[in-house]
Motif scaffolding. Structure first.
Motif, PDB file in Angstrom:
ATOM      1  N   LEU A 115      17.852 -40.808 -22.127  1.00  0.00           N
ATOM      2  CA  LEU A 115      18.458 -42.079 -21.764  1.00  0.00           C
ATOM      3  C   LEU A 115      19.835 -42.213 -22.417  1.00  0.00           C
ATOM      4  N   GLY A 116      19.914 -41.885 -23.684  1.00  0.00           N
ATOM      5  CA  GLY A 116      21.194 -41.949 -24.388  1.00  0.00           C
ATOM      6  C   GLY A 116      22.240 -41.049 -23.756  1.00  0.00           C
ATOM      7  N   ARG A 117      21.850 -39.849 -23.398  1.00  0.00           N
ATOM      8  CA  ARG A 117      22.803 -38.913 -22.768  1.00  0.00           C
ATOM      9  C   ARG A 117      23.312 -39.448 -21.437  1.00  0.00           C
ATOM     10  N   LEU A 118      22.403 -39.962 -20.609  1.00  0.00           N
ATOM     11  CA  LEU A 118      22.827 -40.502 -19.313  1.00  0.00           C
ATOM     12  C   LEU A 118      23.727 -41.729 -19.486  1.00  0.00           C
ATOM     13  N   LEU A 119      23.354 -42.602 -20.401  1.00  0.00           N
ATOM     14  CA  LEU A 119      24.178 -43.788 -20.641  1.00  0.00           C
ATOM     15  C   LEU A 119      25.569 -43.389 -21.152  1.00  0.00           C
ATOM     16  N   ALA A 120      25.624 -42.400 -22.019  1.00  0.00           N
ATOM     17  CA  ALA A 120      26.919 -41.927 -22.531  1.00  0.00           C
ATOM     18  C   ALA A 120      27.765 -41.364 -21.396  1.00  0.00           C
ATOM     19  N   GLU A 121      27.143 -40.590 -20.504  1.00  0.00           N
ATOM     20  CA  GLU A 121      27.876 -40.034 -19.361  1.00  0.00           C
ATOM     21  C   GLU A 121      28.431 -41.129 -18.464  1.00  0.00           C
ATOM     22  N   LYS A 122      27.728 -42.257 -18.387  1.00  0.00           N
ATOM     23  CA  LYS A 122      28.165 -43.381 -17.551  1.00  0.00           C
ATOM     24  C   LYS A 122      29.156 -44.285 -18.293  1.00  0.00           C
ATOM     25  N   GLY A 123      29.492 -43.936 -19.537  1.00  0.00           N
ATOM     26  CA  GLY A 123      30.437 -44.731 -20.309  1.00  0.00           C
ATOM     27  C   GLY A 123      29.842 -45.980 -20.916  1.00  0.00           C
ATOM     28  N   ARG A 124      28.531 -46.073 -20.941  1.00  0.00           N
ATOM     29  CA  ARG A 124      27.842 -47.240 -21.506  1.00  0.00           C
ATOM     30  C   ARG A 124      27.484 -46.932 -22.964  1.00  0.00           C
ATOM     31  N   LYS A 125      28.542 -46.876 -23.787  1.00  0.00           N
ATOM     32  CA  LYS A 125      28.419 -46.358 -25.151  1.00  0.00           C
ATOM     33  C   LYS A 125      27.530 -47.198 -26.062  1.00  0.00           C
ATOM     34  N   ASP A 126      27.591 -48.515 -25.945  1.00  0.00           N
ATOM     35  CA  ASP A 126      26.749 -49.351 -26.805  1.00  0.00           C
ATOM     36  C   ASP A 126      25.275 -49.103 -26.518  1.00  0.00           C
ATOM     37  N   GLU A 127      24.923 -49.064 -25.237  1.00  0.00           N
ATOM     38  CA  GLU A 127      23.529 -48.799 -24.853  1.00  0.00           C
ATOM     39  C   GLU A 127      23.112 -47.388 -25.254  1.00  0.00           C
ATOM     40  N   ALA A 128      24.033 -46.445 -25.098  1.00  0.00           N
ATOM     41  CA  ALA A 128      23.727 -45.063 -25.488  1.00  0.00           C
ATOM     42  C   ALA A 128      23.442 -44.998 -26.987  1.00  0.00           C
ATOM     43  N   GLY A 129      24.283 -45.657 -27.768  1.00  0.00           N
ATOM     44  CA  GLY A 129      24.064 -45.675 -29.210  1.00  0.00           C
ATOM     45  C   GLY A 129      22.709 -46.262 -29.577  1.00  0.00           C
ATOM     46  N   ASP A 130      22.316 -47.323 -28.885  1.00  0.00           N
ATOM     47  CA  ASP A 130      20.994 -47.916 -29.128  1.00  0.00           C
ATOM     48  C   ASP A 130      19.878 -46.928 -28.811  1.00  0.00           C
ATOM     49  N   ALA A 131      20.000 -46.222 -27.698  1.00  0.00           N
ATOM     50  CA  ALA A 131      18.963 -45.256 -27.311  1.00  0.00           C
ATOM     51  C   ALA A 131      18.871 -44.133 -28.343  1.00  0.00           C
ATOM     52  N   PHE A 132      20.017 -43.605 -28.773  1.00  0.00           N
ATOM     53  CA  PHE A 132      20.006 -42.545 -29.782  1.00  0.00           C
ATOM     54  C   PHE A 132      19.437 -43.060 -31.102  1.00  0.00           C
ATOM     55  N   ARG A 133      19.774 -44.288 -31.469  1.00  0.00           N
ATOM     56  CA  ARG A 133      19.261 -44.880 -32.715  1.00  0.00           C
ATOM     57  C   ARG A 133      17.737 -44.989 -32.665  1.00  0.00           C
ATOM     58  N   ARG A 134      17.203 -45.368 -31.520  1.00  0.00           N
ATOM     59  CA  ARG A 134      15.743 -45.480 -31.391  1.00  0.00           C
ATOM     60  C   ARG A 134      15.066 -44.117 -31.549  1.00  0.00           C
ATOM     61  N   ALA A 135      15.669 -43.086 -30.962  1.00  0.00           N
ATOM     62  CA  ALA A 135      15.086 -41.737 -31.084  1.00  0.00           C
ATOM     63  C   ALA A 135      15.082 -41.290 -32.538  1.00  0.00           C
ATOM     64  N   VAL A 136      16.202 -41.465 -33.208  1.00  0.00           N
ATOM     65  CA  VAL A 136      16.328 -41.021 -34.602  1.00  0.00           C
ATOM     66  C   VAL A 136      15.446 -41.861 -35.523  1.00  0.00           C
ATOM     67  N   ALA A 137      15.238 -43.134 -35.198  1.00  0.00           N
ATOM     68  CA  ALA A 137      14.370 -43.984 -36.010  1.00  0.00           C
ATOM     69  C   ALA A 137      12.935 -43.464 -36.000  1.00  0.00           C
ATOM     70  N   VAL A 138      12.525 -42.873 -34.887  1.00  0.00           N
ATOM     71  CA  VAL A 138      11.167 -42.331 -34.786  1.00  0.00           C
ATOM     72  C   VAL A 138      11.089 -40.969 -35.476  1.00  0.00           C
ATOM     73  N   ASP A 139      12.136 -40.155 -35.310  1.00  0.00           N
ATOM     74  CA  ASP A 139      12.139 -38.804 -35.896  1.00  0.00           C
ATOM     75  C   ASP A 139      13.564 -38.457 -36.323  1.00  0.00           C
ATOM     76  N   HIS A 140      13.820 -38.574 -37.616  1.00  0.00           N
ATOM     77  CA  HIS A 140      15.181 -38.365 -38.139  1.00  0.00           C
ATOM     78  C   HIS A 140      15.685 -36.949 -37.889  1.00  0.00           C
ATOM     79  N   LYS A 141      14.797 -35.992 -37.727  1.00  0.00           N
ATOM     80  CA  LYS A 141      15.223 -34.609 -37.476  1.00  0.00           C
ATOM     81  C   LYS A 141      15.982 -34.475 -36.152  1.00  0.00           C
ATOM     82  N   LEU A 142      15.865 -35.468 -35.287  1.00  0.00           N
ATOM     83  CA  LEU A 142      16.550 -35.424 -33.992  1.00  0.00           C
ATOM     84  C   LEU A 142      18.036 -35.746 -34.094  1.00  0.00           C
TER      85      LEU A 142
END
Length: 156
Positions: A115-142
Motif C-alpha cells: 500500500l505504501g509503495r502504491l501510494l508513493a507512486e501516486k504522489g500521496r506521500k502522507d498516506e504512504a508514510g502512514d502505511a510504511f509506519r504501520r508496517a514498521v510498527a508491527v515489525d521493525h526489521k521491515l
C-alpha cells in the motif's frame, strides 16, 4: 447438505493437490465441480482466479477474485491478489483493495508495504508514510524495505 460439504471439501483438497503437482487444468476442473455444488464457495472462485492469472487471462482472474469478494468482502487472499493484479493497470482500485485488506488485518505488514509503495507512486506521500509506519510498527526489521525517503517517518 453435510455430504455436499464433505464432497466440496474433498474437491478443494484435490484441487490444491493438483496445484502442488503443477496440474492447473486438473485443479480448475475440481474448482468448477465445487462451484457446481456450491456457487458461493469463495475458495473455489479464488483458486480459479489464480489459475486464470497464471494463464494470462487477467480479465477472467479479476472477475473470479471479484466473485470471491462478493461472497466475503474481507477475504484477504482475494483482496491482495486482485490488488496485485491491478497495481499497474488500475492503481487507484488496487489502493482501495489494499486499504480494505489493511483494515481487515492491521498487522499484515506485506499489505502495508505494498500500500505504501502504491501510494508513493501516486504522489500521496502522507498516506504512504502512514502505511510504511504501520508496517514498521508491527515489525521493525521491515524498515530496510521502506524506500529511503520514507524511512525517517516510518521509524517514529
Amino acid at each position: 447438505m453435510a455430504g455436499s460439504t464433505k464432497s466440496s471439501d474433498a474437491l478443494l483438497r484435490s484441487a490444491l493437490q493438483h496445484q502442488v503437482n503443477q496440474d492447473p487444468l486438473g485443479a480448475a476442473q475440481d474448482y468448477r465441480r465445487v462451484l457446481e455444488m456450491d456457487p458461493r464457495n469463495k475458495k473455489a472462485w479464488y483458486g480459479l482466479g489464480l489459475i486464470d492469472q497464471q494463464y494470462g487471462r487477467m480479465a477472467d482472474a479479476r472477475a473470479d477474485f471479484e466473485k470471491a469478494l462478493d461472497i466475503d468482502p474481507h477475504f484477504m487472499s482475494a483482496l491482495y491478489s486482485e490488488a496485485y493484479l491491478l497495481r499497474s493497470s488500475d492503481p487507484d482500485r488496487a489502493i482501495e483493495l489494499l486499504k480494505r485488506a489493511a483494515a481487515t488485518d492491521p498487522k499484515a505488514t506485506s499489505i502495508h508495504l505494498q500500500l505504501g509503495r502504491l501510494l508513493a507512486e501516486k504522489g500521496r506521500k502522507d498516506e504512504a508514510g502512514d502505511a510504511f509506519r504501520r508496517a514498521v510498527a508491527v515489525d521493525h526489521k521491515l524498515l530496510s524495505q521502506v524506500p529511503e525517503e520514507f524511512r525517517d517517518a516510518a521509524d517514529q
